[in-house]
Design an enzyme around this catalytic site. Structure first.
Site, PDB file in Angstrom:
ATOM      1  N   ASP A 103       0.238  -1.866  -9.593  1.00  0.00           N
ATOM      2  CA  ASP A 103       0.471  -1.023  -8.420  1.00  0.00           C
ATOM      3  C   ASP A 103      -0.405   0.215  -8.573  1.00  0.00           C
ATOM      4  O   ASP A 103      -0.984   0.445  -9.645  1.00  0.00           O
ATOM      5  CB  ASP A 103       1.962  -0.612  -8.371  1.00  0.00           C
ATOM      6  CG  ASP A 103       2.282   0.339  -7.229  1.00  0.00           C
ATOM      7  OD1 ASP A 103       1.816   0.104  -6.103  1.00  0.00           O
ATOM      8  OD2 ASP A 103       3.001   1.333  -7.452  1.00  0.00           O
ATOM      9  N   SER A 104      -0.433   1.034  -7.524  1.00  0.00           N
ATOM     10  CA  SER A 104      -1.163   2.300  -7.618  1.00  0.00           C
ATOM     11  C   SER A 104      -0.476   3.254  -8.599  1.00  0.00           C
ATOM     12  O   SER A 104      -1.064   4.254  -8.978  1.00  0.00           O
ATOM     13  CB  SER A 104      -1.221   2.954  -6.241  1.00  0.00           C
ATOM     14  OG  SER A 104       0.089   3.198  -5.763  1.00  0.00           O
TER      15      SER A 104
ATOM     16  N   TYR B 167      -2.901   5.158  -3.059  1.00  0.00           N
ATOM     17  CA  TYR B 167      -3.860   4.247  -2.432  1.00  0.00           C
ATOM     18  C   TYR B 167      -3.788   4.363  -0.897  1.00  0.00           C
ATOM     19  O   TYR B 167      -4.756   4.075  -0.210  1.00  0.00           O
ATOM     20  CB  TYR B 167      -3.532   2.795  -2.798  1.00  0.00           C
ATOM     21  CG  TYR B 167      -3.974   2.314  -4.168  1.00  0.00           C
ATOM     22  CD1 TYR B 167      -4.567   3.164  -5.094  1.00  0.00           C
ATOM     23  CD2 TYR B 167      -3.792   0.977  -4.523  1.00  0.00           C
ATOM     24  CE1 TYR B 167      -4.959   2.686  -6.345  1.00  0.00           C
ATOM     25  CE2 TYR B 167      -4.191   0.494  -5.765  1.00  0.00           C
ATOM     26  CZ  TYR B 167      -4.775   1.355  -6.677  1.00  0.00           C
ATOM     27  OH  TYR B 167      -5.175   0.887  -7.903  1.00  0.00           O
ATOM     28  N   GLY B 168      -2.596   4.739  -0.416  1.00  0.00           N
ATOM     29  CA  GLY B 168      -2.322   4.701   1.028  1.00  0.00           C
ATOM     30  C   GLY B 168      -3.374   5.341   1.921  1.00  0.00           C
ATOM     31  O   GLY B 168      -3.786   4.764   2.917  1.00  0.00           O
TER      32      GLY B 168
ATOM     33  N   CYS C 223       2.019  -3.879  -4.773  1.00  0.00           N
ATOM     34  CA  CYS C 223       1.653  -2.725  -3.948  1.00  0.00           C
ATOM     35  C   CYS C 223       1.306  -3.276  -2.573  1.00  0.00           C
ATOM     36  O   CYS C 223       0.463  -4.177  -2.455  1.00  0.00           O
ATOM     37  CB  CYS C 223       0.444  -2.034  -4.572  1.00  0.00           C
ATOM     38  SG  CYS C 223      -0.258  -0.718  -3.586  1.00  0.00           S
ATOM     39  N   ASN C 224       1.968  -2.760  -1.549  1.00  0.00           N
ATOM     40  CA  ASN C 224       1.701  -3.261  -0.196  1.00  0.00           C
ATOM     41  C   ASN C 224       0.283  -2.928   0.252  1.00  0.00           C
ATOM     42  O   ASN C 224      -0.386  -3.742   0.882  1.00  0.00           O
ATOM     43  CB  ASN C 224       2.701  -2.650   0.785  1.00  0.00           C
ATOM     44  CG  ASN C 224       4.103  -3.166   0.556  1.00  0.00           C
ATOM     45  OD1 ASN C 224       4.530  -4.115   1.173  1.00  0.00           O
ATOM     46  ND2 ASN C 224       4.834  -2.542  -0.360  1.00  0.00           N
ATOM     47  N   THR C 225      -0.166  -1.701  -0.091  1.00  0.00           N
ATOM     48  CA  THR C 225      -1.504  -1.291   0.334  1.00  0.00           C
ATOM     49  C   THR C 225      -2.539  -2.167  -0.369  1.00  0.00           C
ATOM     50  O   THR C 225      -3.506  -2.630   0.247  1.00  0.00           O
ATOM     51  CB  THR C 225      -1.740   0.200  -0.007  1.00  0.00           C
ATOM     52  OG1 THR C 225      -0.552   0.935   0.289  1.00  0.00           O
ATOM     53  CG2 THR C 225      -2.891   0.764   0.779  1.00  0.00           C
TER      54      THR C 225
ATOM     55  N   GLU D  74       7.317  10.680  -5.546  1.00  0.00           N
ATOM     56  CA  GLU D  74       6.539  11.189  -6.682  1.00  0.00           C
ATOM     57  C   GLU D  74       7.088  12.546  -7.136  1.00  0.00           C
ATOM     58  O   GLU D  74       7.318  12.769  -8.311  1.00  0.00           O
ATOM     59  CB  GLU D  74       5.049  11.330  -6.294  1.00  0.00           C
ATOM     60  CG  GLU D  74       4.361  10.003  -6.051  1.00  0.00           C
ATOM     61  CD  GLU D  74       4.043   9.236  -7.343  1.00  0.00           C
ATOM     62  OE1 GLU D  74       3.835   9.880  -8.373  1.00  0.00           O
ATOM     63  OE2 GLU D  74       4.038   7.994  -7.299  1.00  0.00           O
TER      64      GLU D  74
ATOM     65  N   CYS E 232       6.562  -0.381   1.330  1.00  0.00           N
ATOM     66  CA  CYS E 232       5.834   0.321   0.276  1.00  0.00           C
ATOM     67  C   CYS E 232       6.733   0.259  -0.942  1.00  0.00           C
ATOM     68  O   CYS E 232       7.950   0.478  -0.831  1.00  0.00           O
ATOM     69  CB  CYS E 232       5.591   1.779   0.681  1.00  0.00           C
ATOM     70  SG  CYS E 232       4.985   2.804  -0.673  1.00  0.00           S
ATOM     71  N   THR E 233       6.159  -0.068  -2.078  1.00  0.00           N
ATOM     72  CA  THR E 233       7.021  -0.309  -3.246  1.00  0.00           C
ATOM     73  C   THR E 233       7.670   0.971  -3.777  1.00  0.00           C
ATOM     74  O   THR E 233       8.538   0.903  -4.636  1.00  0.00           O
ATOM     75  CB  THR E 233       6.237  -1.041  -4.357  1.00  0.00           C
ATOM     76  OG1 THR E 233       5.004  -0.360  -4.596  1.00  0.00           O
ATOM     77  CG2 THR E 233       5.958  -2.473  -3.968  1.00  0.00           C
ATOM     78  N   HIS E 234       7.254   2.133  -3.273  1.00  0.00           N
ATOM     79  CA  HIS E 234       7.955   3.378  -3.626  1.00  0.00           C
ATOM     80  C   HIS E 234       9.287   3.495  -2.877  1.00  0.00           C
ATOM     81  O   HIS E 234      10.198   4.182  -3.326  1.00  0.00           O
ATOM     82  CB  HIS E 234       7.123   4.596  -3.227  1.00  0.00           C
ATOM     83  CG  HIS E 234       6.051   4.975  -4.199  1.00  0.00           C
ATOM     84  ND1 HIS E 234       4.988   4.164  -4.479  1.00  0.00           N
ATOM     85  CD2 HIS E 234       5.891   6.097  -4.951  1.00  0.00           C
ATOM     86  CE1 HIS E 234       4.198   4.784  -5.362  1.00  0.00           C
ATOM     87  NE2 HIS E 234       4.740   5.953  -5.662  1.00  0.00           N
TER      88      HIS E 234
HETATM   89  N1  DGL Z   1       3.153   1.647  -3.826  1.00  0.00           N
HETATM   90  C1  DGL Z   1       2.150   1.691  -2.777  1.00  0.00           C
HETATM   91  C2  DGL Z   1       2.455   0.580  -1.753  1.00  0.00           C
HETATM   92  O1  DGL Z   1       3.298  -0.269  -1.956  1.00  0.00           O
HETATM   93  C3  DGL Z   1       2.120   2.995  -2.041  1.00  0.00           C
HETATM   94  C4  DGL Z   1       1.754   4.208  -2.772  1.00  0.00           C
HETATM   95  C5  DGL Z   1       0.338   4.636  -2.560  1.00  0.00           C
HETATM   96  O2  DGL Z   1      -0.011   5.156  -1.474  1.00  0.00           O
HETATM   97  O3  DGL Z   1      -0.416   4.467  -3.502  1.00  0.00           O
HETATM   98  O4  DGL Z   1       1.824   0.547  -0.715  1.00  0.00           O
END
Ligand code: DGL
Length: 310
Positions: A10-11, A42-43, A73-75, A152, A201-203
């Site tokens: 993931d990011s 990453y978003g 990570c979705n992105t 975060e 988003c995994t967050h």
């Molecule tokens: N965890 C990332 C996702 O699932 C989002 C966080 C990011 O922007 O890096 O998209």
């Protein structure tokens, strides 16, 4: 049987919500996790840049002989899943298709909301994935980048969990700001009448109780973590690649940023202690040789090499 580790990345820390479900569902498996915290988030980045990061980390994991790669990570999935599947020999899965599948199964009125990063929303990947399963479903997507910052920030404020910091009883600064921001993002989805909301988003699963409070009890929240773990189990099971029952699982964590901080915060997200993490320099990822991508074959003829399956 195959006792090689599963590569997950993931990011940053968010993908540990997926890793946590994989470890829970498959207790004999070893995992090798990479959190690209130095390049997080990453978003807001271009999909081309994120695709390059996905291929770099995938190449690094392939070099470690993982038996499967999970883009947690979705992105990263939106930007790089297709390229990664065409590049690596091991199976590669993302988190979007599992989340979309769970949403289609959960919705009654076929109105599905998605909250995700700007990159994921702009890619249209969730609308495509939901409509591929139910062409009559309507998808309402909202970019919610500030939720990533809140997670975060919340994690860095420790001790305690993000849920505790935004709970009613908490007076930390994240709480009032959270509800103001949450209403701005979620009110349009409530007005749209969605009965299912994908935490794209995994967050975001770390904010699930508070998001649920704003959306109301009738809206089903979907986190792709569990569904992704099921898909990992299905793919490994079908190939007879599950780890043997007597395998003693070993989990290794790598971060492109500070390893002590990653282990501390990661333990909160994983809900298990991470004793130590190792530093993986971004320069090492940037220097990776990425294998050539397989050519896209639209409709291979039977005479084509490699089609026969013995
Ligand atoms: N965890 C990332 C996702 O699932 C989002 C966080 C990011 O922007 O890096 O998209």
């Amino acid at each position: 049987m195959n006792d090689a580790p599963i590569g997950i990345f993931d990011s940053g820390l968010g993908g540990l919500t997926v890793a946590s479900e994989i470890v829970r569902a498959l207790p004999h498996e070893s995992i090798l996790y990479v959190g690209d915290t130095a390049r997080c988030p990453y978003g807001p980045r271009s999909l081309d840049d994120v695709r390059e990061f996905v291929l770099q980390i995938g190449s690094w994991l392939a070099g470690k002989r993982v038996k499967m790669i999970v883009i947690a990570c979705n992105t990263g999935t939106a930007a790089g899943l297709v390229a990664a599947q065409r590049t690596f020999d091991v199976p590669v899965i993302g988190v979007v298709a599992p989340g979309a599948r769970a949403a289609v199964q959960a919705t009654c009125n076929r109105r599905v909301g998605v909250i995700a990063t700007t990159g994921t929303v702009e890619s249209g990947v969730y609308s495509d994935a939901v409509r591929a399963l139910d062409a009559g479903a309507t998808v309402f997507s909202v970019a919610a980048p500030k939720f990533v910052d809140i997670v975060e920030q919340g994690l860095h404020m420790g001790p305690g969990t993000v849920e505790e910091w935004i709970a009613d009883s908490s007076d930390v600064f994240v709480r009032p700001a959270f509800y103001e921001i949450a209403r701005e993002y979620l009110d349009p989805l409530k007005r749209a009448g969605v009965d299912t909301l994908v935490l794209g988003c995994t967050h975001f699963p770390l904010l699930a109780p508070a998001i649920g409070q704003v959306m109301g009890r009738k809206v089903r929240l979907i986190s792709s973590a569990q569904e992704t773990a099921r898909e990992v189990a299905g793919i490994l099971g079908a190939r007879k690649w599950l780890a043997s029952k007597d395998n003693v699982p070993r989990h290794h964590f790598f971060t492109t940023d500070d390893e002590t901080e990653f282990a501390r915060l990661g333990s909160v997200v994983l809900r298990k202690p991470i004793k130590s993490a190792e530093h993986l320099p971004v320069s090492e990822l940037e220097a990776m040789t990425i294998p050539p991508m397989r050519a896209e074959v639209a409709a291979p003829g039977l005479e084509e090499e490699g089609v026969a399956c013995n």
